[in-house]
Design a protein around this motif. Structure first.
Motif, PDB file in Angstrom:
ATOM      1  N   VAL A 118       0.849  -1.205   0.000  1.00 15.34           N
ATOM      2  CA  VAL A 118       0.000   0.000   0.000  1.00 15.34           C
ATOM      3  C   VAL A 118       0.880   1.249   0.000  1.00 15.34           C
ATOM      4  CG1 VAL A 118      -1.661   1.350   1.348  1.00 15.34           C
ATOM      5  CG2 VAL A 118      -1.973  -1.122   1.097  1.00 15.34           C
ATOM      6  N   ARG A 119       1.925   1.240   0.810  1.00 19.55           N
ATOM      7  CA  ARG A 119       2.821   2.411   0.860  1.00 19.55           C
ATOM      8  C   ARG A 119       3.554   2.591  -0.468  1.00 19.55           C
ATOM      9  NH1 ARG A 119       3.804   0.432   6.177  1.00 19.55           N
ATOM     10  NH2 ARG A 119       5.689  -0.618   5.478  1.00 19.55           N
ATOM     11  N   ALA A 120       3.887   1.477  -1.135  1.00 24.45           N
ATOM     12  CA  ALA A 120       4.565   1.588  -2.433  1.00 24.45           C
ATOM     13  C   ALA A 120       3.629   2.177  -3.493  1.00 24.45           C
ATOM     14  CB  ALA A 120       5.072   0.218  -2.876  1.00 24.45           C
ATOM     15  N   LEU A 121       2.360   1.819  -3.410  1.00 25.32           N
ATOM     16  CA  LEU A 121       1.386   2.324  -4.381  1.00 25.32           C
ATOM     17  C   LEU A 121       0.998   3.766  -4.091  1.00 25.32           C
ATOM     18  CD1 LEU A 121      -0.735   1.892  -6.674  1.00 25.32           C
ATOM     19  CD2 LEU A 121      -2.325   1.130  -4.883  1.00 25.32           C
ATOM     20  N   LEU A 122       0.838   4.083  -2.807  1.00 21.75           N
ATOM     21  CA  LEU A 122       0.313   5.393  -2.412  1.00 21.75           C
ATOM     22  C   LEU A 122       1.353   6.107  -1.538  1.00 21.75           C
ATOM     23  CD1 LEU A 122      -2.349   7.049  -2.659  1.00 21.75           C
ATOM     24  CD2 LEU A 122      -2.979   6.138  -0.420  1.00 21.75           C
ATOM     25  N   PRO A 123       2.142   7.005  -2.117  1.00 23.70           N
ATOM     26  CA  PRO A 123       3.212   7.651  -1.350  1.00 23.70           C
ATOM     27  C   PRO A 123       2.717   8.755  -0.425  1.00 23.70           C
ATOM     28  CG  PRO A 123       3.214   8.502  -3.578  1.00 23.70           C
ATOM     29  CD  PRO A 123       2.140   7.435  -3.533  1.00 23.70           C
ATOM     30  N   ARG A 124       1.546   8.592   0.117  1.00 18.73           N
ATOM     31  CA  ARG A 124       1.019   9.497   1.152  1.00 18.73           C
ATOM     32  C   ARG A 124      -0.008   8.703   1.954  1.00 18.73           C
ATOM     33  NH1 ARG A 124      -4.737   9.916   0.272  1.00 18.73           N
ATOM     34  NH2 ARG A 124      -5.198  10.612  -1.824  1.00 18.73           N
ATOM     35  N   PRO A 125      -0.347   9.140   3.151  1.00 22.12           N
ATOM     36  CA  PRO A 125      -1.274   8.348   3.969  1.00 22.12           C
ATOM     37  C   PRO A 125      -2.661   8.245   3.344  1.00 22.12           C
ATOM     38  CG  PRO A 125      -0.076   9.958   5.308  1.00 22.12           C
ATOM     39  CD  PRO A 125       0.208  10.296   3.873  1.00 22.12           C
ATOM     40  N   VAL A 126      -3.339   7.171   3.696  1.00 22.50           N
ATOM     41  CA  VAL A 126      -4.745   7.022   3.311  1.00 22.50           C
ATOM     42  C   VAL A 126      -5.585   8.039   4.058  1.00 22.50           C
ATOM     43  CG1 VAL A 126      -6.749   5.487   3.512  1.00 22.50           C
ATOM     44  CG2 VAL A 126      -4.546   4.576   2.732  1.00 22.50           C
ATOM     45  N   LEU A 127      -5.253   8.255   5.328  1.00 24.95           N
ATOM     46  CA  LEU A 127      -6.090   9.108   6.182  1.00 24.95           C
ATOM     47  C   LEU A 127      -5.288   9.600   7.375  1.00 24.95           C
ATOM     48  CD1 LEU A 127      -8.904  10.184   7.109  1.00 24.95           C
ATOM     49  CD2 LEU A 127      -9.243   7.977   8.239  1.00 24.95           C
ATOM     50  N   ASP A 128      -5.518  10.852   7.733  1.00 27.32           N
ATOM     51  CA  ASP A 128      -4.931  11.438   8.944  1.00 27.32           C
ATOM     52  C   ASP A 128      -6.076  11.659   9.939  1.00 27.32           C
ATOM     53  OD1 ASP A 128      -3.640  12.824  10.905  1.00 27.32           O
ATOM     54  OD2 ASP A 128      -2.887  14.429   9.623  1.00 27.32           O
ATOM     55  N   TYR A 129      -6.120  10.794  10.958  1.00 26.40           N
ATOM     56  CA  TYR A 129      -7.183  10.878  11.985  1.00 26.40           C
ATOM     57  C   TYR A 129      -6.679  11.683  13.167  1.00 26.40           C
ATOM     58  CZ  TYR A 129      -9.780   9.264  16.119  1.00 26.40           C
ATOM     59  OH  TYR A 129     -10.486   9.206  17.290  1.00 26.40           O
ATOM     60  N   GLN A 130      -7.487  12.640  13.632  1.00 27.39           N
ATOM     61  CA  GLN A 130      -7.108  13.431  14.804  1.00 27.39           C
ATOM     62  C   GLN A 130      -8.311  13.600  15.726  1.00 27.39           C
ATOM     63  OE1 GLN A 130      -5.187  17.171  13.798  1.00 27.39           O
ATOM     64  NE2 GLN A 130      -4.203  16.262  12.016  1.00 27.39           N
ATOM     65  N   THR A 177      -6.887  26.242  17.352  1.00 19.26           N
ATOM     66  CA  THR A 177      -6.191  26.820  16.209  1.00 19.26           C
ATOM     67  C   THR A 177      -5.271  25.744  15.629  1.00 19.26           C
ATOM     68  OG1 THR A 177      -4.315  27.609  17.514  1.00 19.26           O
ATOM     69  CG2 THR A 177      -6.203  29.101  17.261  1.00 19.26           C
ATOM     70  N   PRO A 178      -4.967  25.816  14.334  1.00 17.74           N
ATOM     71  CA  PRO A 178      -4.117  24.780  13.712  1.00 17.74           C
ATOM     72  C   PRO A 178      -2.741  24.671  14.362  1.00 17.74           C
ATOM     73  CG  PRO A 178      -5.243  26.067  12.034  1.00 17.74           C
ATOM     74  CD  PRO A 178      -5.512  26.748  13.345  1.00 17.74           C
ATOM     75  N   GLU A 179      -2.320  25.700  15.085  1.00 19.55           N
ATOM     76  CA  GLU A 179      -1.011  25.645  15.725  1.00 19.55           C
ATOM     77  C   GLU A 179      -1.027  24.731  16.953  1.00 19.55           C
ATOM     78  OE1 GLU A 179      -2.517  28.557  14.913  1.00 19.55           O
ATOM     79  OE2 GLU A 179      -1.351  28.770  13.063  1.00 19.55           O
ATOM     80  N   GLU A 180      -2.221  24.412  17.472  1.00 22.77           N
ATOM     81  CA  GLU A 180      -2.318  23.583  18.656  1.00 22.77           C
ATOM     82  C   GLU A 180      -2.243  22.104  18.279  1.00 22.77           C
ATOM     83  OE1 GLU A 180      -5.398  24.810  21.536  1.00 22.77           O
ATOM     84  OE2 GLU A 180      -5.823  26.415  20.105  1.00 22.77           O
ATOM     85  N   ARG A 181      -1.797  21.275  19.220  1.00 21.47           N
ATOM     86  CA  ARG A 181      -1.664  19.848  18.971  1.00 21.47           C
ATOM     87  C   ARG A 181      -2.988  19.140  19.173  1.00 21.47           C
ATOM     88  NH1 ARG A 181       3.047  17.131  18.775  1.00 21.47           N
ATOM     89  NH2 ARG A 181       2.160  15.351  19.853  1.00 21.47           N
ATOM     90  N   TRP A 182      -3.056  17.966  18.626  1.00 21.81           N
ATOM     91  CA  TRP A 182      -4.186  17.083  18.817  1.00 21.81           C
ATOM     92  C   TRP A 182      -4.020  16.333  20.140  1.00 21.81           C
ATOM     93  CZ3 TRP A 182      -0.189  17.014  15.499  1.00 21.81           C
ATOM     94  CH2 TRP A 182       0.780  16.034  15.719  1.00 21.81           C
ATOM     95  N   HIS A 183      -5.081  15.621  20.601  1.00 24.73           N
ATOM     96  CA  HIS A 183      -4.993  14.796  21.801  1.00 24.73           C
ATOM     97  C   HIS A 183      -4.834  13.318  21.454  1.00 24.73           C
ATOM     98  CE1 HIS A 183      -6.787  18.577  23.167  1.00 24.73           C
ATOM     99  NE2 HIS A 183      -6.214  18.300  24.306  1.00 24.73           N
ATOM    100  N   ASP A 184      -5.186  12.971  20.244  1.00 21.58           N
ATOM    101  CA  ASP A 184      -4.948  11.614  19.758  1.00 21.58           C
ATOM    102  C   ASP A 184      -4.823  11.705  18.237  1.00 21.58           C
ATOM    103  OD1 ASP A 184      -4.668   8.878  19.533  1.00 21.58           O
ATOM    104  OD2 ASP A 184      -6.829   8.533  19.386  1.00 21.58           O
ATOM    105  N   ARG A 185      -3.843  11.002  17.708  1.00 22.27           N
ATOM    106  CA  ARG A 185      -3.663  11.062  16.256  1.00 22.27           C
ATOM    107  C   ARG A 185      -3.197   9.706  15.744  1.00 22.27           C
ATOM    108  NH1 ARG A 185       0.524  14.889  12.720  1.00 22.27           N
ATOM    109  NH2 ARG A 185      -0.544  14.606  10.720  1.00 22.27           N
ATOM    110  N   LEU A 186      -3.730   9.324  14.600  1.00 27.87           N
ATOM    111  CA  LEU A 186      -3.298   8.097  13.954  1.00 27.87           C
ATOM    112  C   LEU A 186      -3.271   8.346  12.451  1.00 27.87           C
ATOM    113  CD1 LEU A 186      -2.466   5.170  14.296  1.00 27.87           C
ATOM    114  CD2 LEU A 186      -4.873   4.519  14.201  1.00 27.87           C
ATOM    115  N   VAL A 187      -2.089   8.146  11.873  1.00 35.37           N
ATOM    116  CA  VAL A 187      -1.938   8.308  10.422  1.00 35.37           C
ATOM    117  C   VAL A 187      -2.013   6.922   9.791  1.00 35.37           C
ATOM    118  CG1 VAL A 187      -0.449   9.116   8.562  1.00 35.37           C
ATOM    119  CG2 VAL A 187      -0.545  10.387  10.723  1.00 35.37           C
TER     120      VAL A 187
END
Length: 591
Positions: free
Chosen positions: A226-238, A248-258
């Motif tokens: 999958v990584r070889a086919l798609l050189p970017r994540p499928v989804l960025d979950y936050q 604000t976008p400058e603040e961090r998330w509390h849980d993240r999974l790429v």
């Protein structure tokens, strides 16, 4: 466009669907740039005989002697297929204002397979419309147009030198086969992975060799493939444990999974994430991945998340899909616009889809509807919860799609008092539409359809009732607003609410029972020009953004005394606030 609508537009300014040219004696060269931009984006009106003088639109008229020449020259050029790569069939409209003639042309959006529409036989002379400007596309934007116009979809393309034995994740495929045969017991049982994938077009044969398609790798591939086919994540979950207005976008998330694994692994992990966040814990049937109970928040989440996975433009390697879960809002964003309009999404007809193999793979195990969108299911279930209607931004210029599910109620205490003051019994659907009309200058049939859960037939019926009761007035065939006498009733209710405070209690920290607080009056006095929320807070010495917004700013917005400069994007970082005419009247009366 009626004459009245034209006059109304001329009192405004140029925008995404409205462009004016002086064109007094000839067709200006940049008119064709606007044609390309309108055809590639969402269409729009192009007017000759109107000039923009220091931000004001002025009717100058097309010269009488040159009128026929300009009209014929412009239309023959559009229909020749020489200056522009596709023939455009456009009808002219003539308006006479104060003895001056305006030539108007509606340039429709071109079908996706005829995009990009470009000039001089050069695809790099492709333009898109953003705000009131025509912009030449970047290389990445041009590639998005070309991908969407391709006869063969991206996900059906076979891959060379990719072996089933090394690239297909056996656990994922085994899980899918068990779901498939459980749901489709009449289908012939095929245990061999290659034969199963070939049977359902995930493998194609070329020159006697079985080749995996891109869809096969995305759906069932090992992480490495999958990584070889798609050189970017499928989804960025936050997950962000804050209200959206506080973040604000400058603040961090509390849980993240790429997510960088196949789509079915991603989907199953998303369900696990959501089950831990759900306000009411629930159980998922491990065999079908569907909930046994059916609270509508999960149905909306399920449909929205699956839509994001199966409809995004995987050929776009520069942008990744994202899912942000706030306390009061969930936002799904993906590269790739929907080919259908928002009205078409509400209709129960087959839609064009970007990734047919991905959509059908999910549909065969009951995780996607026949049309492949599920949008109506989202609207219906979010409506059942009493939340504000889902908001869609289908950006044809940026080629992206954003769905926002707000958990704010549509019917507030203030709206209930307003409804009670009318002395009319309203159905739930009629009340919802009236609530939406109370906060906007006008609503469309589609807006009403979204407000009642995605049903246009119900929306038409409710709109007819509200017009007959003289609660709404018809602005055009597709536009309604509160009737003028009712607007006064709404303002009266808001004044009463501001005088006594919500729920009959005084406003903590913000005012007295006799009217707007000192802070609110100070804000109104300093909002003659648009101003940011940070500047407003600094003005009255506030530091808690949530309390300031809920207790000070929100009542002014609900009263119609203050307005957002970007009302369709409440959370925009460029948001400003300014005083309305009603607010000016209040200030004058207080002085």
């Amino acid at each position: 466009m009626t004459r009245e609508e034209l006059i109304s537009r001329l009192n405004g300014y140029e925008w995404t669907d409205f462009e004016c040219k002086k064109a007094q004696r000839s067709v200006p060269k940049d008119a064709y740039v606007t044609v390309s931009a309108f055809a590639n984006t969402e269409g729009g009106w192009l007017l000759f005989g109107v000039s923009d003088e220091q931000g004001q639109l002025k009717v100058t008229g097309v010269d009488h002697d040159a009128f026929d020449h300009i009209q014929n020259d412009f239309l023959s050029t559009l229909r020749s297929g020489q200056k522009i790569n596709h023939i455009l069939d456009v009808e002219p409209y003539v308006y006479d204002l104060d003895g001056k003639r305006i030539l108007a042309f509606y340039i429709p959006q071109s079908p996706r397979r005829q995009k990009p529409v470009y000039l001089k036989g050069n695809p790099r002379e492709t333009y898109i419309r953003r705000a009131a400007g025509d912009e030449r596309v970047t290389d990445a934007e041009l590639q998005r147009f070309l991908r969407d116009a391709a006869v063969t979809s991206w996900d059906t393309e076979p891959l060379q030198n990719v072996e089933v034995a090394t690239c297909i994740d056996s656990e994922t495929l085994g899980w899918y086969q068990s779901q498939f045969y459980r749901r489709n017991p009449e289908q012939r049982q095929i245990s061999d992975p290659v034969e199963f994938l070939r049977e359902w077009n995930f493998i194609v044969d070329e020159g006697g060799r079985p080749l995996l398609t891109r869809a096969a790798v995305l759906l069932f591939g090992t992480d490495r493939c999958v990584r070889a086919l798609l050189p970017r994540p499928v989804l960025d979950y936050q997950r962000i444990d804050a209200r959206v207005q506080e973040w604000t976008p400058e603040e961090r998330w509390h849980d993240r999974l790429v997510f960088e694994e196949n789509l079915f692994k991603t989907w199953r992990e998303l369900v696990a994430k959501f089950s831990r966040l759900a306000e009411h814990p629930f159980r998922v049937d491990p065999s079908s991945m569907r909930r046994n109970d059916d609270p509508p928040d999960y149905i909306a989440f399920r449909e929205a998340a699956i839509n994001l996975l199966i409809h995004q433009d995987y050929g776009d390697v520069h942008r990744k899909a994202s899912l942000k879960i706030f306390i009061d809002q969930i936002t799904f964003w993906n590269p790739g616009d929907a080919f259908a309009t928002q009205r078409e999404l509400l209709e129960s007809t087959e839609k064009e889809i970007r990734n047919p193999l991905l959509v059908n793979a999910f549909r065969r195990i009951g995780l996607s509807d026949q049309a492949g969108t599920g949008i109506r299911a989202i609207y219906r279930n979010w409506h059942d919860l009493g939340h504000r209607p889902p908001q869609i931004i289908n950006d044809k210029a940026a080629k992206s799609f954003e769905l926002t599910l707000s958990k704010e109620p549509l019917i507030t205490d203030s709206i209930r008092r307003f409804h009670s003051s009318l002395g009319v019994n309203l159905s739930a659907e009629q009340a919802d539409i009236l609530a939406l009309a109370a906060e906007r200058s006008h609503i469309s049939v589609v807006d009403a359809g979204v407000a009642v859960g995605g049903n246009l037939r119900v929306a038409h019926s409710a709109l007819d009732f509200l017009v007959r009761q003289q609660l709404l007035q018809t602005l055009s065939e597709d536009s309604y607003s509160l009737a003028d006498p009712i607007k006064g009733r709404l303002e009266s209710v808001e004044r009463d609410r501001l005088s006594v405070g919500q729920d009959g209690e005084g406003w903590d920290q913000v005012g007295t029972r006799s009217g707007p607080s000192r802070d609110q009056v100070e804000i109104m006095r300093n909002s003659l020009e648009a101003i940011t929320i940070s500047e407003l807070m600094q003005l009255v010495g506030r530091t808690n953004r949530t309390k300031f917004r809920d207790q000070v700013l929100k009542p002014l917005l609900e009263a119609g005394w203050l307005e957002m400069t970007i009302s369709d994007k409440p959370t925009s970082s460029k948001q400003r606030y300014r005083l309305t005419e009603a607010g000016r009247d209040i200030l004058v009366r207080m002085q």
